[in-house]
Design an enzyme around this catalytic site. Structure first.
Site, short mmCIF file in Angstrom:
data_model
loop_
_atom_site.label_atom_id
_atom_site.label_comp_id
_atom_site.label_asym_id
_atom_site.label_seq_id
_atom_site.Cartn_x
_atom_site.Cartn_y
_atom_site.Cartn_z
N GLU A 282 20.72 36.20 64.50
CA GLU A 282 19.18 36.68 65.08
C GLU A 282 19.01 38.29 65.05
O GLU A 282 18.00 38.62 64.92
CB GLU A 282 19.44 36.33 66.55
N ARG A 286 15.79 39.41 62.79
CA ARG A 286 14.92 40.19 63.47
C ARG A 286 15.14 41.70 63.46
O ARG A 286 13.96 42.29 63.18
CB ARG A 286 14.92 39.64 65.01
N ASP A 415 18.24 24.42 59.01
CA ASP A 415 16.94 24.78 58.31
C ASP A 415 16.80 25.92 57.28
O ASP A 415 16.47 25.51 55.93
CB ASP A 415 15.89 24.97 59.37
N GLU A 550 6.62 28.03 62.34
CA GLU A 550 6.66 27.33 61.05
C GLU A 550 5.40 26.58 60.47
O GLU A 550 5.28 26.72 59.38
CB GLU A 550 7.76 26.36 61.35
N THR A 639 13.51 34.85 57.05
CA THR A 639 13.21 33.59 57.81
C THR A 639 12.33 34.21 59.16
O THR A 639 12.22 33.25 60.06
CB THR A 639 14.38 32.62 58.08
C1 DMJ Z 1 12.84 32.41 64.37
O1 DMJ Z 1 13.61 33.19 64.90
C2 DMJ Z 1 13.22 32.11 62.79
O2 DMJ Z 1 12.02 31.50 62.07
C3 DMJ Z 1 13.98 31.14 62.65
O3 DMJ Z 1 14.30 30.93 61.27
C4 DMJ Z 1 13.79 29.79 63.24
N1 DMJ Z 1 13.59 30.06 64.44
C5 DMJ Z 1 12.53 30.84 65.08
C6 DMJ Z 1 10.99 30.57 65.05
O4 DMJ Z 1 10.79 29.19 65.33
#
Ligand code: DMJ
Length: 651
Positions: A282, A286, A415, A550, A639
């Site tokens: 995370e 981020r 995912d 998403e 992501t």
């Molecule tokens: C985000 O932190 C990122 O997109 C991660 O890959 C999946 N979860 C959240 C958003 O839903």
């Protein structure tokens, strides 16, 4: 409901008069001590039969009123579950720490609008379209609705947009579940006719951002996440997560003033020299991702310095027997550890930090970052236990082997493994063939094992395999896949990936349309039996919406590559629903517990940082006509929606 309660109070007052008279009749009214000592039972016996019946009736009524007005009980009766009971897939990716669990509903209840007309409507269940119509008719006249803390924009205004431009509200409220509807939908009307609207939609995203930012600034400045209902904040890592996640969004949206203020905080307040445990994945996607992309967009080396600082502090996570990183790092002490209850890490977490660490090595000319994450990919590549390129959800940090095998999903815990196979290949200039081959194999694995059609409407969906059994369960998280497939096709991978992307995009959109609020739940189950009457079912525990990105992310990719205007219309519908059901009037947006109840979506009192980092950014890019605003031939999004440059070929 209120009228009913008032009626019930009437006999209660009559009964009270009777009790007083009885007390006086006993001759003890003036001597209170003596009066209290009298036997209640004797007094009770002195009452007439009618009086006793009345008292019993009143007591029963008071009991019922008390029960029905107590918030948590009401919630339960209404079939809603409290936040702490819900299965939050995002927290699946987080260590289970009590303070980050959603707050119980009763804590936010007092600030919710009391809407008698809505309470009445809530019992009238019906198909989504009917619910929408019912709501439009039923709610607009009630002034209490307009005073609601959760704003219901669009509905009251009819055809007036945020900035006063005229918008056809039919564009955004009705589903397109059948072909007849589709032909009428604005998605199939000429794009020119909506040009003005699109300009307005861009402004609407800016407006939404400013509103979210206002809440964050007023009540959570410098903290991780806004709690907009209680006008407070929650900490996860204590690093200003929302502010960092939102930096490049402000830059892209052209919100210079807000950006400068946030930049000042990063420059003067942000320190990573803190005795705090952070989650490697995370904080990489981020914080490291956000700082790197902001450095690229602005050219300001302050962001690069901060990125180097956090990047180097995360490195102890890789000091494990297997070199598969631990989930948690103490960035102050330089120690790392797995969660308390296991020595496993999540497969998606250890394979979705590569874009960021590779870029950090390129910028710093220090190979240690890239080497650490490349080692993870090398090991995962060699492992047994895959199913046609699909990976299990856990990997052990001691043995380096997959564990808890048997579940194959494109949702939580797996995912972004697939996303980063493709995106690393693109980032590196499409030279690392092994990544591309693994990606192609995985897509074939999805087609062979996970792809099915729903009944009655034949929506294509991605289910899961659980110990050899197919389950028609799909997380909203899987909705990253249409965008990723489209990105692959754009980069020369098989054209049928684009066909599949379009089909899945439709399904993800239907996950919104089928819900009474127009917002997708966290998880859906598809019907596959002939004779089913609806394609999508939602379990009680899965009805929450965390403002996730998403679907709008995929809409952005699909629009960029096809220029089909319908994808923008779908995005606009989703933004309108966010505004209608999740916007908090004092500032900010909130996750909600129940996407199936437009009368009482039940706010969870939390604005996730990815709402600013991803959801609003992708919406803006979806509506923007400027193909050079983060060109997909020059940038690859991590992501968490932070754009990183595709590496230039050496001269
Ligand atoms: C985000 O932190 C990122 O997109 C991660 O890959 C999946 N979860 C959240 C958003 O839903």
């Amino acid at each position: 409901m209120k009228g009913w309660v008032a009626d019930m109070h009437t006999p209660s007052r009559q009964g009270y008069v009777s009790i007083t008279l009885a007390g006086q009749g006993g001759g003890s009214y003036n001597n209170s001590k003596q009066w209290r000592r009298q036997s209640c039972w004797r007094k009770w016996k002195q009452l007439s039969r009618l009086q006793r019946s009345l008292i019993l009736f009143i007591l029963v009524l008071l009991f019922i009123c008390g029960i029905s007005s107590y918030p948590t009980v009401t919630e339960h009766l209404r079939g809603l579950t409290g936040g702490e009971q819900e299965n939050d897939s995002n927290s699946v990716l987080r260590p289970v720490v009590p303070h980050v669990l959603p707050e119980p509903v009763k804590q936010v209840q007092p600030l919710l609008p009391e809407q008698p007309s809505q309470r009445k409507l809530s019992n009238k269940r019906g198909p989504p379209a009917l619910q929408n119509r019912l709501q439009k008719k039923g709610n607009t006249s009630d002034p209490q609705d307009k005073a609601a803390d959760i704003k219901k924009e669009g509905e009251e205004e009819g055809v007036i947009s945020w900035r006063g431009a005229v918008i056809d509200t039919h564009q955004a409220t009705e589903g397109t579940k059948d072909e007849e509807n589709k032909e009428d939908s604005p998605a199939n009307q000429g794009a020119n006719s909506t040009k003005d609207s699109v300009t307005d939609w861009l402004e609407a995203v800016q407006e939404a951002f400013r509103h979210a930012w206002k809440g964050y600034k007023d009540f959570a400045w410098g903290h991780d996440e806004l709690r907009p209902i209680s006008k407070s904040y929650s900490e996860w890592f204590g690093l200003g997560l929302t502010l960092i996640d939102a930096l490049d969004t402000m830059w892209i949206l052209g919100l210079k003033e807000e950006f400068e203020e946030a930049k000042m905080w990063v420059a003067t307040e942000l320190t990573f020299n803190k005795n705090v445990d952070v989650n490697l994945f995370e904080s990489t996607i981020r914080i490291l991702g956000g700082l790197l992309s902001t450095y690229h967009l602005t050219g300001d080396t302050m962001f690069l310095d901060k990125a180097k600082d956090i990047g180097s502090r995360l490195m102890p996570a890789f000091n494990t027997p297997s070199k598969i990183p631990y989930s948690d790092v103490n960035i102050g002490k330089g120690t790392a550890h797995p969660p308390r209850w296991t020595s496993d890490s999540t497969v998606a977490e250890v394979t979705s930090i590569q874009l960021e660490f590779r870029e950090l090595s390129r910028l710093t000319q220090d190979p240690q970052y890239e080497a650490a994450v490349a080692e993870v990919m090398k090991q995962v590549h060699k492992l047994d236990g895959k199913l046609d390129g699909l990976v299990p959800m856990f990997i052990n940090t001691n043995s380096g082997q997959f564990t808890h095998q048997g579940i194959y999903t494109l949702g939580a815990r797996a995912d972004s493994y697939y996303e980063y196979l493709l995106k690393q290949w693109i980032q590196g200039g499409k030279k690392e063939d092994q990544l591309m081959e693994e990606y192609l194999q995985a897509v074939e694995g999805v087609k062979k094992n996970l792809l099915q059609k729903s009944s009655p409407n034949g929506l294509t969906f991605v289910g899961e395999i659980s110990h050899g059994q197919f389950s028609p369960k799909m997380d909203h998280l899987v909705c990253f896949l249409p965008g990723t497939l489209a990105l692959g096709a754009h980069n020369g991978l098989p054209a049928d990936h684009m066909d599949l992307a379009k089909q899945l995009m439709e399904t993800c959109y239907q996950m919104y349309v089928h819900m009474e609020t127009g917002l997708s739940p966290e998880i859906v189950h598809f019907n596959m039996h002939q004779g089913s009457t609806r394609d999508i079912e939602v379990k009680l525990a899965d009805r929450h919406n965390l403002l996730r990105p998403e679907t709008v992310e995929s809409l952005f990719y699909l629009y960029r590559f096809t220029k089909d205007h319908k994808y923008r219309v779908w995005g606009w519908e989703i933004l309108k629903s966010f505004n209608k059901y999740t916007k908090v009037s004092s500032g900010g947006y909130t996750s909600i517990n129940n996407v199936r109840d437009p009368d009482y979506p039940s706010p969870r009192d939390k604005m996730e940082s990815f709402f600013l980092g991803e959801t609003l950014k992708y919406l803006y890019l979806l509506f923007s006509d400027d193909p050079d605003l983060i060109s997909l031939d020059q940038y690859v999004f991590n992501t968490e929606a932070h754009p990183l440059p595709i590496w230039p070929s050496p001269a």
